[in-house]
Design an enzyme around this catalytic site. Sequence first.
Site, PDB file in Angstrom:
ATOM      1  N   SER A 205      -6.114   1.892  -0.060  1.00 54.82           N
ATOM      2  CA  SER A 205      -6.238   1.071  -1.272  1.00 54.82           C
ATOM      3  C   SER A 205      -5.879  -0.371  -0.941  1.00 54.82           C
ATOM      4  CB  SER A 205      -5.348   1.638  -2.382  1.00 54.82           C
ATOM      5  OG  SER A 205      -5.668   1.033  -3.624  1.00 54.82           O
ATOM      6  N   ASN A 206      -5.627  -1.184  -1.924  1.00 53.41           N
ATOM      7  CA  ASN A 206      -5.296  -2.591  -1.688  1.00 53.41           C
ATOM      8  C   ASN A 206      -4.335  -3.074  -2.769  1.00 53.41           C
ATOM      9  OD1 ASN A 206      -6.887  -3.711  -4.002  1.00 53.41           O
ATOM     10  ND2 ASN A 206      -8.533  -2.702  -2.871  1.00 53.41           N
ATOM     11  N   ARG A 207      -3.978  -4.371  -2.719  1.00 54.64           N
ATOM     12  CA  ARG A 207      -2.895  -4.885  -3.565  1.00 54.64           C
ATOM     13  C   ARG A 207      -3.345  -5.354  -4.943  1.00 54.64           C
ATOM     14  NH1 ARG A 207      -1.138  -9.458  -0.159  1.00 54.64           N
ATOM     15  NH2 ARG A 207      -0.178 -10.123  -2.103  1.00 54.64           N
ATOM     16  N   SER A 208      -4.588  -5.120  -5.313  1.00 59.37           N
ATOM     17  CA  SER A 208      -5.040  -5.584  -6.629  1.00 59.37           C
ATOM     18  C   SER A 208      -4.174  -4.978  -7.745  1.00 59.37           C
ATOM     19  CB  SER A 208      -6.502  -5.185  -6.842  1.00 59.37           C
ATOM     20  OG  SER A 208      -6.862  -5.428  -8.174  1.00 59.37           O
ATOM     21  N   ALA A 272     -11.149  -5.040  -6.979  1.00 58.36           N
ATOM     22  CA  ALA A 272     -11.091  -5.149  -5.526  1.00 58.36           C
ATOM     23  C   ALA A 272     -11.530  -3.782  -4.997  1.00 58.36           C
ATOM     24  CB  ALA A 272      -9.685  -5.492  -5.080  1.00 58.36           C
TER      25      ALA A 272
END
Length: 389
Positions: A205-208, A272
């Site tokens: 996943s990512n930091r969005s 994102a």
Amino acid sequence: MPKIVLGVCGSIAAYRAADLARDLMRAGCEVRVCLTDSAQKFVTPILFETLTGNPCLIDTFDEPERGRMAHLDWARQADLLLIAPASANTINKLANGIGEDMLTTIALAFEGPMMLAPAMNPAMYQHPETQASLNNLVEHGATLIEPTEGDVVAGESGQGKLAGNAEIVGTALALLNRSNLLAGKRVLITSGPTQEPIDSVRFLSNRSSGKMGSALAQAALLMGAEVKVIAGPSMAIYPRNAHVIEVRTAEEMHKAALAELSSCDLAIGAAAVADYRPSNPQEGKIRRSDDAISLDLVPNPDIIAELAKSGKRTVGFAAEPSTDLTVAIAKIQRKGLYAIAHNDVSNRGIGFESDKNQITLIRADGVQETSPLASKLLVALWLLERIAE
Ligand code: C5P
């Protein structure tokens, strides 16, 4: 000069209403304050009278100008009724048309836009009656600034903290100056991160944070739109009058976005989306060993590019690790977008996870403009005004 009646209820956060009144005045508004009985246990009328230069109402039969019934007088003169902090008690009274103190009586007589910024114990906020009242008030046109999550008094934590003054003031100004540019339009927003499973318990996943998508949803609602959000997993709180479809993976987001496409006029890709996903997510749990392992990744569908193929106005976001606009400009062409909002995520004060943002909007016709550095809501309003034209 816009006139605001600021209603203050009995909550620890009542002390913050003093700063709020000042911030509204700095933003060019005239502020008149009305305190409920319990608010007076925390703050005094003299505080607000001195700050605002106006009389402060407390009792239903107060009449600062002899012969003019203040509840009607103030209601007729006000451009906005802002209740901050709004208590469970006052919210539940407002939803039921009860006018048993000065504030709720003004609210009954007032015909303009009403804004509520609740603050209370999380259990009181989650109480079904409070939630039903808030839904009812929002359905009847009130704008709600959801309380944030965090530590509240008595060692508890949860959703119940009064939202930030910048957000409350920004929303109040947006309501006062609202353009109805999106009236009758249906806006589709993708928001938040996606999670791409590696096995049953792990994912990429990512930091969005989903905060920009949530701000875009609120801004589009303020500008008169009907809003659908396709939201990846995050802690973001979306406006309750937006239709939120929760998804987890990019493939789910893709499917949901295409299903909603025919019923939208404008699509905004604030999500994102993970560019790649593990080709073969494992059932169960990958076990630890001393051997190196590798993940085989396959590309995800480019959701916004597919939405753009429909010919509907489509706007993307480019989260880039620098101020260089070259990559963002290339994305407009590659994805067939109307415009792209370049976001420099290397600047820690803006973008991912932050409450603030600053974007450069680049249109397909080459026109570029940079927004002020401001709350995500104000940046969202700035953006929508430019792409709704
Ligand atoms: O290609 P890139 O991820 O850099 O582009 C960012 C823009 O494209 C954002 O608007 C994002 O929401 C959208 N996007 C998408 N589907 C993807 C990847 C990005 O909709 N698979």
